[in-house]
Design an enzyme around this catalytic site. Structure first.
Site, mmCIF file in Angstrom:
data_model
loop_
_atom_site.group_PDB
_atom_site.id
_atom_site.type_symbol
_atom_site.label_atom_id
_atom_site.label_comp_id
_atom_site.label_asym_id
_atom_site.label_seq_id
_atom_site.Cartn_x
_atom_site.Cartn_y
_atom_site.Cartn_z
ATOM 1 N N PRO A 99 0.802 -1.223 0.000
ATOM 2 C CG PRO A 99 -0.084 -1.065 2.154
ATOM 3 C CD PRO A 99 0.601 -2.019 1.217
ATOM 4 C CG ASN A 100 -0.320 4.324 1.234
ATOM 5 O OD1 ASN A 100 -1.292 4.803 0.667
ATOM 6 N ND2 ASN A 100 -0.374 3.832 2.463
ATOM 7 N NE ARG A 127 3.010 7.410 2.493
ATOM 8 C CZ ARG A 127 3.483 6.279 2.988
ATOM 9 N NH1 ARG A 127 4.032 5.388 2.193
ATOM 10 N NH2 ARG A 127 3.394 6.023 4.270
ATOM 11 C CE1 TYR A 134 8.635 5.307 3.135
ATOM 12 C CE2 TYR A 134 7.181 7.202 3.213
ATOM 13 C CZ TYR A 134 7.585 5.992 3.714
ATOM 14 O OH TYR A 134 6.965 5.455 4.811
ATOM 15 C CG ASN A 139 8.497 -1.625 0.149
ATOM 16 O OD1 ASN A 139 7.891 -1.625 1.219
ATOM 17 N ND2 ASN A 139 9.122 -0.557 -0.322
ATOM 18 C CB ALA A 142 1.398 0.105 6.467
ATOM 19 C CD GLU A 166 10.490 -7.135 6.204
ATOM 20 O OE1 GLU A 166 10.510 -6.058 6.832
ATOM 21 O OE2 GLU A 166 10.341 -8.240 6.768
ATOM 22 C CG HIS A 217 11.058 -1.932 4.676
ATOM 23 N ND1 HIS A 217 9.691 -1.894 4.552
ATOM 24 C CD2 HIS A 217 11.351 -3.066 5.354
ATOM 25 C CE1 HIS A 217 9.182 -2.952 5.148
ATOM 26 N NE2 HIS A 217 10.165 -3.693 5.627
ATOM 27 N NE ARG A 227 9.862 6.208 8.684
ATOM 28 C CZ ARG A 227 8.909 5.952 7.797
ATOM 29 N NH1 ARG A 227 9.083 4.997 6.897
ATOM 30 N NH2 ARG A 227 7.788 6.626 7.800
#
Length: 155
Positions: A10-11, A18, A23, A74, A77, A98, A100, A107
């Site tokens: 998502p996103n 964003r 990012y 990726n 969330a 995985e 990111h 964070r």
């Protein structure tokens, strides 16, 4: 030919717009282009997809497993919330890395816990778009090593 699914949660369709301070300004199509270039040098067939819907990601993980493909994911969330993705990765048998863009450990505290890391072969974070290239290389090497080990000895 080795097949690898690069899955985005998502996103990630909003990359470049964003929170660029976190990012960066690189868009998802820009990342896809980089991934395809790297895949070509590795001799890898890439399926590159993005969805804001958890069920689509589950379906694609299962599809990758059924095809004997590896996965670079990726999950956005969903990394921190999705037992469904965790179970799909575990059940698919697909070697999964995985990734990111940001360093999730630098964070918010809720981002420090991944539900999918325990069923992945590794985690790469904090290298921006290069995280995708490192993930692609990593899963490719894992798959090559597994294929080599699966071949019977010629002695």
């Amino acid at each position: 030919m080795t097949a690898i699914f690069v899955l985005n949660g998502p996103n990630l369709n909003l990359l470049g717009r964003r929170e660029p301070q976190i990012y960066g300004s690189t868009t998802l199509p820009d990342i896809e282009k980089l991934v395809r270039q790297k895949a070509e040098t590795l001799g890898v067939a890439v399926t590159f997809r993005q969805s804001n819907h958890e069920g689509h990601l589950v379906d694609w993980i299962q599809e990758a497993g059924a095809q004997g493909a590896g996965i670079v994911i990726n999950a956005g969330a969903y990394t921190h919330t999705s037992i469904a993705l965790r179970d799909a990765i575990s059940g698919s048998g697909a070697p999964t890395v995985e990734i990111h863009l940001s360093n999730v450990h630098a964070r918010e505290g809720f981002r420090h816990r991944s539900l999918i890391a325990p069923v992945s072969v590794g985690v790469i974070c904090g290298f921006g778009p290069m995280s995708y290239l490192l993930g692609l290389e990593a899963v490719h090497r894992v798959m090559a090593e597994r294929a080599r080990q699966a071949k019977p000895s010629q002695h």
